[in-house]
Design a protein around this motif. Structure first.
Motif, PDB file in Angstrom:
ATOM      1  N   ASP A  13       0.851  -1.185   0.000  1.00 12.03           N
ATOM      2  CA  ASP A  13       0.000   0.000   0.000  1.00 12.03           C
ATOM      3  C   ASP A  13       0.884   1.231   0.000  1.00 12.03           C
ATOM      4  OD1 ASP A  13      -2.447   1.285  -0.091  1.00 12.03           O
ATOM      5  OD2 ASP A  13      -3.283   0.065   1.529  1.00 12.03           O
ATOM      6  N   GLY A  14       0.269   2.380  -0.231  1.00 11.28           N
ATOM      7  CA  GLY A  14       1.053   3.593  -0.263  1.00 11.28           C
ATOM      8  C   GLY A  14       0.317   4.705  -0.978  1.00 11.28           C
ATOM      9  N   PRO A  15       0.966   5.857  -1.121  1.00 13.92           N
ATOM     10  CA  PRO A  15       0.288   7.051  -1.638  1.00 13.92           C
ATOM     11  C   PRO A  15      -0.130   6.973  -3.106  1.00 13.92           C
ATOM     12  CG  PRO A  15       2.644   7.446  -1.387  1.00 13.92           C
ATOM     13  CD  PRO A  15       2.361   6.131  -0.741  1.00 13.92           C
ATOM     14  N   ASP A  16       0.468   6.055  -3.888  1.00 12.07           N
ATOM     15  CA  ASP A  16       0.186   6.007  -5.325  1.00 12.07           C
ATOM     16  C   ASP A  16      -0.918   5.029  -5.704  1.00 12.07           C
ATOM     17  OD1 ASP A  16       2.169   7.850  -5.560  1.00 12.07           O
ATOM     18  OD2 ASP A  16       3.531   6.618  -6.756  1.00 12.07           O
ATOM     19  N   ARG A  17      -1.596   4.461  -4.735  1.00  8.61           N
ATOM     20  CA  ARG A  17      -2.570   3.408  -5.057  1.00  8.61           C
ATOM     21  C   ARG A  17      -3.644   3.875  -6.047  1.00  8.61           C
ATOM     22  NH1 ARG A  17      -5.016  -1.284  -1.302  1.00  8.61           N
ATOM     23  NH2 ARG A  17      -6.644  -2.020  -2.721  1.00  8.61           N
ATOM     24  N   GLU A  18      -4.296   4.980  -5.763  1.00  9.79           N
ATOM     25  CA  GLU A  18      -5.376   5.442  -6.640  1.00  9.79           C
ATOM     26  C   GLU A  18      -4.847   5.817  -8.020  1.00  9.79           C
ATOM     27  OE1 GLU A  18      -7.678   8.502  -4.819  1.00  9.79           O
ATOM     28  OE2 GLU A  18      -8.334   7.241  -3.144  1.00  9.79           O
ATOM     29  N   VAL A  19      -3.674   6.437  -8.071  1.00 12.51           N
ATOM     30  CA  VAL A  19      -3.076   6.813  -9.353  1.00 12.51           C
ATOM     31  C   VAL A  19      -2.798   5.565 -10.191  1.00 12.51           C
ATOM     32  CG1 VAL A  19      -1.044   7.847 -10.442  1.00 12.51           C
ATOM     33  CG2 VAL A  19      -2.092   8.943  -8.457  1.00 12.51           C
ATOM     34  N   LEU A  20      -2.284   4.526  -9.566  1.00  7.09           N
ATOM     35  CA  LEU A  20      -1.972   3.287 -10.283  1.00  7.09           C
ATOM     36  C   LEU A  20      -3.247   2.584 -10.742  1.00  7.09           C
ATOM     37  CD1 LEU A  20       0.915   2.038  -7.979  1.00  7.09           C
ATOM     38  CD2 LEU A  20       1.154   2.851 -10.338  1.00  7.09           C
ATOM     39  N   GLN A  21      -4.274   2.590  -9.930  1.00  4.77           N
ATOM     40  CA  GLN A  21      -5.541   1.983 -10.341  1.00  4.77           C
ATOM     41  C   GLN A  21      -6.132   2.718 -11.539  1.00  4.77           C
ATOM     42  OE1 GLN A  21      -7.452   2.171  -6.469  1.00  4.77           O
ATOM     43  NE2 GLN A  21      -7.227  -0.042  -6.167  1.00  4.77           N
ATOM     44  N   GLN A  22      -6.000   4.036 -11.555  1.00  7.82           N
ATOM     45  CA  GLN A  22      -6.484   4.808 -12.687  1.00  7.82           C
ATOM     46  C   GLN A  22      -5.646   4.528 -13.932  1.00  7.82           C
ATOM     47  OE1 GLN A  22      -9.217   6.610 -12.942  1.00  7.82           O
ATOM     48  NE2 GLN A  22      -8.747   7.039 -15.099  1.00  7.82           N
TER      49      GLN A  22
END
Length: 355
Positions: free
Chosen positions: A221-230
């Motif tokens: 987990d980490g701060p880039d999760r949503e960016v990577l999912q997008q």
């Protein structure tokens, strides 16, 4: 008469849940019969719960910046009051504060482990050159990191290379996986330097040539999760990915994965590479930092250049089509890490440094 064991204080600003924290727990678990351990921190974090379960004494010391003289003064007082003989500092801020504490009468010897290769300004490099003369020892986790420390002002006479050692328990449960599907896995914090965006681009290229029959598990987990999912949605590969989040029983996931990918842009050594080879899993990793000290191309694993999307995609396609070839390489890797990266070797070297 039995003498009291040496009292060692681990010093870490933020006690998170990454490789540095695993390193600290491995030391405490492996050397608890020989030393007394305490832990000082600045911010609350998940490591603290694990330390409390081990009955490790915890101390809160706010460390606002690398030259926080108030923190240094508090640290010196703590070491005098608790008869702490050795401070094991982790990262630059902690080491500089520990060294500064000696100006306030701290009698403890100071050891610094350099975990992560970070840029340092010229003033910091010059400061390192002056103050690290007071360190008892500076530990580099790879020969690559030793070279980087020397560039950052640390005398080679002060540096000892101690590879991270690793021991994994047996899997305790079976992670369900789709049948007749090849599973790639990446185990890392979801932050830019770990290279997930590069991996997703390569998976999109793989999808163009092999559109079915594989999945990629993203563990961490980490701060880039949503960016990577997008990014995965935009690349049209979201259905091929599964974001598991942070997992404590990581060995169960290693057991279910067919090939581990380490797409990092920057890596001091890589616990993941060592752990994957212990599990005899094929590894495809970037040729950065200390990774080539674990992964020898074509011998213990496969190396690609960071950012070479097509080569990474090609190597992933190859391991799908010829898994037996890569499994033999992984068996070589398992023998290599047993020889070079055992917990016993790491702990013995640390005992020599601690004294």
């Amino acid at each position: 008469m039995k003498t009291n064991p040496t009292h060692i204080l681990h010093l870490l600003n933020y006690p998170g849940q990454g490789g540095s924290e695993k390193y600290i727990l491995d030391i405490i678990d492996g050397l608890k019969a020989d030393y007394r351990f305490s832990f000082a921190y600045s911010q609350e974090g998940p490591l603290l719960a694990q330390l409390r379960r081990r009955n490790i004494k915890l101390y809160s010391i706010p460390m606002r910046n690398p030259l926080d003289w108030k923190a240094a003064k508090q640290l010196a007082q703590l070491c005098r009051e608790q008869d702490i003989q050795v401070i094991h500092a982790h990262y630059l801020r902690e080491n500089l504060i520990a060294l500064m504490s000696k100006r306030f009468g701290n009698p403890a010897q100071i050891i610094w482990t350099y975990h992560v290769n970070v840029p340092m300004s010229l003033p910091i490099r010059l400061l390192n050159r002056m103050v690290t003369k007071q360190n008892k020892q500076v530990i580099a986790v790879s020969h690559f990191m030793k070279g980087e420390l020397m560039k950052r002002g640390v005398s080679p006479d002060k540096i000892t290379v101690v590879y991270n050692g690793c021991t994994l328990p047996q899997p305790t449960s079976i992670i369900e996986r789709p049948e007749q599907t090849f599973i790639f896995g990446v185990v890392a914090r979801l932050s830019a330097e770990k290279g997930h965006a590069f991996l997703l681009d390569a998976l999109a290229s793989l999808h163009a040539s092999i559109p079915a029959g594989w999945k990629c598990w993203i563990i961490g987990d980490g701060p880039d999760r949503e960016v990577l999912q997008q990014q995965a949605k935009e690349l049209g590969i979201a259905d091929h990915l599964l974001f598991w989040g942070h997992q404590k029983e990581i060995v169960n996931y290693y057991a279910a994965i067919d090939c581990i990918i380490i797409p990092s842009e920057n890596e001091s050594l890589s616990y993941t590479a060592i752990e994957a080879l212990i599990m005899q899993k094929p590894v495809i990793a970037t040729n950065v930092g200390g990774i080539p000290e674990v992964i020898h191309h074509g011998i213990t694993g496969t190396l690609v250049e960071y950012g070479d999307v097509e080569d990474l995609a090609m190597q992933m396609a190859a391991v799908i089509s010829e898994p037996e070839v890569y499994l033999r390489i992984a068996e070589n890797g398992a023998r290599w890490v047993e020889e070079q990266f055992s917990s016993a070797q790491m702990l013995e070297k640390l005992k020599q440094i601690y004294g």
